[in-house]
Design a protein around this motif. Structure first.
Motif, PDB file in Angstrom:
ATOM      1  N   UNK A 151       0.815  -1.220   0.000  1.00  0.00           N
ATOM      2  CA  UNK A 151       0.000   0.000   0.000  1.00  0.00           C
ATOM      3  C   UNK A 151       0.848   1.270   0.000  1.00  0.00           C
ATOM      4  N   UNK A 152       2.177   1.095  -0.061  1.00  0.00           N
ATOM      5  CA  UNK A 152       3.090   2.243  -0.069  1.00  0.00           C
ATOM      6  C   UNK A 152       2.824   3.207   1.079  1.00  0.00           C
ATOM      7  N   UNK A 153       2.561   2.668   2.253  1.00  0.00           N
ATOM      8  CA  UNK A 153       2.303   3.523   3.406  1.00  0.00           C
ATOM      9  C   UNK A 153       2.743   2.806   4.667  1.00  0.00           C
ATOM     10  N   UNK A 154       2.430   3.402   5.821  1.00  0.00           N
ATOM     11  CA  UNK A 154       2.739   2.810   7.109  1.00  0.00           C
ATOM     12  C   UNK A 154       1.455   2.683   7.922  1.00  0.00           C
ATOM     13  N   UNK A 257       3.211  14.319  10.691  1.00  0.00           N
ATOM     14  CA  UNK A 257       3.341  12.871  10.588  1.00  0.00           C
ATOM     15  C   UNK A 257       2.436  12.283   9.510  1.00  0.00           C
ATOM     16  N   UNK A 258       1.230  12.813   9.379  1.00  0.00           N
ATOM     17  CA  UNK A 258       0.333  12.309   8.333  1.00  0.00           C
ATOM     18  C   UNK A 258       0.943  12.506   6.954  1.00  0.00           C
ATOM     19  N   UNK A 259       1.583  13.658   6.741  1.00  0.00           N
ATOM     20  CA  UNK A 259       2.163  13.949   5.430  1.00  0.00           C
ATOM     21  C   UNK A 259       3.532  13.302   5.238  1.00  0.00           C
ATOM     22  N   UNK A 260       4.178  12.907   6.323  1.00  0.00           N
ATOM     23  CA  UNK A 260       5.492  12.267   6.180  1.00  0.00           C
ATOM     24  C   UNK A 260       5.378  10.767   5.940  1.00  0.00           C
ATOM     25  N   UNK A 261       4.270  10.157   6.375  1.00  0.00           N
ATOM     26  CA  UNK A 261       4.128   8.712   6.205  1.00  0.00           C
ATOM     27  C   UNK A 261       4.294   8.258   4.749  1.00  0.00           C
ATOM     28  N   UNK A 262       3.685   8.925   3.762  1.00  0.00           N
ATOM     29  CA  UNK A 262       3.891   8.486   2.374  1.00  0.00           C
ATOM     30  C   UNK A 262       5.353   8.571   1.935  1.00  0.00           C
ATOM     31  N   UNK A 263       6.105   9.540   2.480  1.00  0.00           N
ATOM     32  CA  UNK A 263       7.516   9.677   2.108  1.00  0.00           C
ATOM     33  C   UNK A 263       8.322   8.478   2.586  1.00  0.00           C
ATOM     34  N   UNK A 264       7.966   7.963   3.771  1.00  0.00           N
ATOM     35  CA  UNK A 264       8.655   6.779   4.272  1.00  0.00           C
ATOM     36  C   UNK A 264       8.136   5.502   3.646  1.00  0.00           C
ATOM     37  N   UNK A 342       5.651  14.918 -10.276  1.00  0.00           N
ATOM     38  CA  UNK A 342       4.582  14.134 -10.914  1.00  0.00           C
ATOM     39  C   UNK A 342       3.928  13.160  -9.932  1.00  0.00           C
ATOM     40  N   UNK A 343       4.590  12.913  -8.804  1.00  0.00           N
ATOM     41  CA  UNK A 343       4.035  12.023  -7.775  1.00  0.00           C
ATOM     42  C   UNK A 343       3.140  12.764  -6.788  1.00  0.00           C
ATOM     43  N   UNK A 344       2.934  14.038  -7.032  1.00  0.00           N
ATOM     44  CA  UNK A 344       2.142  14.838  -6.095  1.00  0.00           C
ATOM     45  C   UNK A 344       0.756  14.260  -5.827  1.00  0.00           C
ATOM     46  N   UNK A 345       0.009  13.825  -6.854  1.00  0.00           N
ATOM     47  CA  UNK A 345      -1.324  13.257  -6.570  1.00  0.00           C
ATOM     48  C   UNK A 345      -1.272  12.060  -5.615  1.00  0.00           C
ATOM     49  N   UNK A 346      -0.248  11.201  -5.811  1.00  0.00           N
ATOM     50  CA  UNK A 346      -0.111  10.058  -4.895  1.00  0.00           C
ATOM     51  C   UNK A 346       0.141  10.541  -3.474  1.00  0.00           C
ATOM     52  N   UNK A 347       1.053  11.504  -3.292  1.00  0.00           N
ATOM     53  CA  UNK A 347       1.382  11.990  -1.961  1.00  0.00           C
ATOM     54  C   UNK A 347       0.153  12.545  -1.256  1.00  0.00           C
ATOM     55  N   UNK A 348      -0.633  13.328  -1.993  1.00  0.00           N
ATOM     56  CA  UNK A 348      -1.827  13.953  -1.409  1.00  0.00           C
ATOM     57  C   UNK A 348      -2.835  12.884  -0.990  1.00  0.00           C
ATOM     58  N   UNK A 366      -8.022  20.615   3.814  1.00  0.00           N
ATOM     59  CA  UNK A 366      -8.618  20.204   2.544  1.00  0.00           C
ATOM     60  C   UNK A 366      -7.566  19.571   1.639  1.00  0.00           C
ATOM     61  N   UNK A 367      -8.016  18.949   0.584  1.00  0.00           N
ATOM     62  CA  UNK A 367      -7.091  18.416  -0.417  1.00  0.00           C
ATOM     63  C   UNK A 367      -6.203  19.521  -0.970  1.00  0.00           C
ATOM     64  N   UNK A 368      -6.803  20.692  -1.178  1.00  0.00           N
ATOM     65  CA  UNK A 368      -6.048  21.831  -1.712  1.00  0.00           C
ATOM     66  C   UNK A 368      -4.953  22.268  -0.728  1.00  0.00           C
ATOM     67  N   UNK A 369      -5.256  22.194   0.566  1.00  0.00           N
ATOM     68  CA  UNK A 369      -4.266  22.578   1.578  1.00  0.00           C
ATOM     69  C   UNK A 369      -3.062  21.635   1.544  1.00  0.00           C
ATOM     70  N   UNK A 370      -3.340  20.333   1.517  1.00  0.00           N
ATOM     71  CA  UNK A 370      -2.253  19.346   1.507  1.00  0.00           C
ATOM     72  C   UNK A 370      -1.430  19.484   0.227  1.00  0.00           C
ATOM     73  N   UNK A 371      -2.129  19.696  -0.884  1.00  0.00           N
ATOM     74  CA  UNK A 371      -1.429  19.889  -2.165  1.00  0.00           C
ATOM     75  C   UNK A 371      -0.509  21.097  -2.096  1.00  0.00           C
ATOM     76  N   UNK A 372      -1.004  22.190  -1.535  1.00  0.00           N
ATOM     77  CA  UNK A 372      -0.210  23.423  -1.467  1.00  0.00           C
ATOM     78  C   UNK A 372       1.035  23.241  -0.601  1.00  0.00           C
TER      79      UNK A 372
END
Length: 378
Positions: A151-154, A257-264, A342-348, A366-372
């Protein structure tokens, strides 16, 4: 959540393990390849082998371990009826140790897949955790975090049963950390403390832990990077890390931490590095709604200007976070980590899926906030 672990701290405190091990016990000692090469750690392991007659050693826990890694370790054990499990290492080792204290015992109530699906463990064998980095605070949390490659996550397995019986905070074990590890693990502890303090589920108990830890960390984090042999600063950072874990046990991290999990999870970026990149941007995002609390933290800085308004103090603290991460030599952009935009959609998508933490953010996200926020890191 009641943290009932007994804590032993200070120089050479590992010698006190004599009083905690019976020679008839079956002991499992969990560590990794980097730790076993350290003279202090090697001496401790030999000491354990001299005390107990039956000692099994796992010395190759990988960084950022996955569910498959834990299953593989379990399959290698000569038996699964240990009386005591000892974890000696960083956050990955300690998390695996906590899981093995539940899984490697006779009559274990759940297998790993059941735990990952939400089933709660009901018992474990006695456990001792000895952190060798000052960052994760795993020794004080009811959490064990595993990567799920499919699932590419933790995923976090959370239960008070995972909390250890004993914790050793040993400053000489952390002096061999390279500067970049001391920096990234220190920032990880900082994220635990500041996120728990600003979480929308923060409370007087978690606030007390967070502020005590922040007071220690903000004074010592740069010192331990520049002066690796400074045992006093090392011990203060170990306590700051412990308080960060204790704060998590009573509150919870959120946006960083929520936004760092996909990076790990997908790119295997070290957890502290991923948090470091996101610390200042995420604190900037919550700055307006958390200005009073951020102002309290700013006042803990040795160079704080106490004549500023709360809003100005909050602004200055976020600016300090930017300069701290940069000054410690940690990456500040996703480009430096070779993560394409190009991986931005996956990260969000992946970050928004970490609802366990997203629900703790003190303002609507919001999705827009995380994207920004992610976009600001390119």
């Amino acid at each position: 959540m009641n943290i009932s672990s007994t804590i032993l701290s200070g120089y050479q405190v590992l010698e006190d393990v004599n009083y905690l091990i019976d020679k008839t016990q079956k002991v499992l000692l969990v560590t990794d390849k980097n730790i076993v090469s350290l003279p202090v750690a090697a001496k401790f392991i030999r000491h354990i082998q001299q005390i107990a007659q039956d000692v099994t050693i796992i010395n190759d826990v990988p960084p950022e371990p996955s569910n498959h890694d834990v299953e593989a370790l379990l399959s290698r054990l000569p038996h699964q009826d240990f009386d005591l499990v000892i974890g000696l290492g960083g956050g990955s080792v300690l998390d695996v140790t906590k899981l093995l204290s539940v899984l490697a015992i006779q009559g274990s109530s759940a297998n790993l897949q059941q735990l990952l699906s939400g089933e709660k463990p009901v018992k474990r064998c006695r456990s001792i955790l000895v952190p060798t980095t000052a960052g994760t605070g795993s020794e004080a949390t009811p959490n064990a975090i595993l990567a799920i490659p499919e699932k590419n996550t933790k995923v976090g397995i959370i239960s008070a049963v995972l909390l250890p019986d004993y914790v050793f905070l040993v400053p000489e074990l952390t002096t061999s950390m390279p500067a970049h590890i001391a920096a990234s693990t220190g920032i990880d502890a900082l994220c635990h403390l500041i996120e728990c303090f600003t979480s929308n589920i923060a409370n007087p108990v978690s606030d007390n832990y967070a502020l005590t830890g922040l007071a220690k960390l903000l004074v010592n984090i740069e010192t331990v990077v520049k002066q690796p042999e400074n045992l006093a600063a090392r011990l203060e950072m170990l306590w700051a890390s412990y308080y960060g874990g204790a704060a998590i046990a009573h509150s919870g991290t959120h946006l960083v931490h929520a936004m760092s999990y996909p990076l790990g999870g997908k790119y295997h970026i070290p957890h502290g590095v991923a948090n470091a990149i996101l610390l200042a941007p995420c604190m900037r995002f919550i700055q307006k709604v958390a200005s009073e609390k951020l102002a309290v933290v700013y006042a803990l800085l040795p160079t704080a200007d106490l004549s500023l308004t709360d809003e100005q103090k909050a602004e200055a603290l976020v600016d300090y976070f930017y300069s701290l991460v940069n000054g410690l030599g940690l990456p500040t952009t996703l480009n430096q980590l070779n993560i394409p935009d190009s991986d931005l959609p996956y990260l969000v998508d992946a970050a928004l899926n970490v609802q366990r933490l997203m629900k703790n953010v003190p303002r609507t996200v919001s999705r827009e906030d995380v994207t920004a926020i992610y976009q600001s890191l390119y």
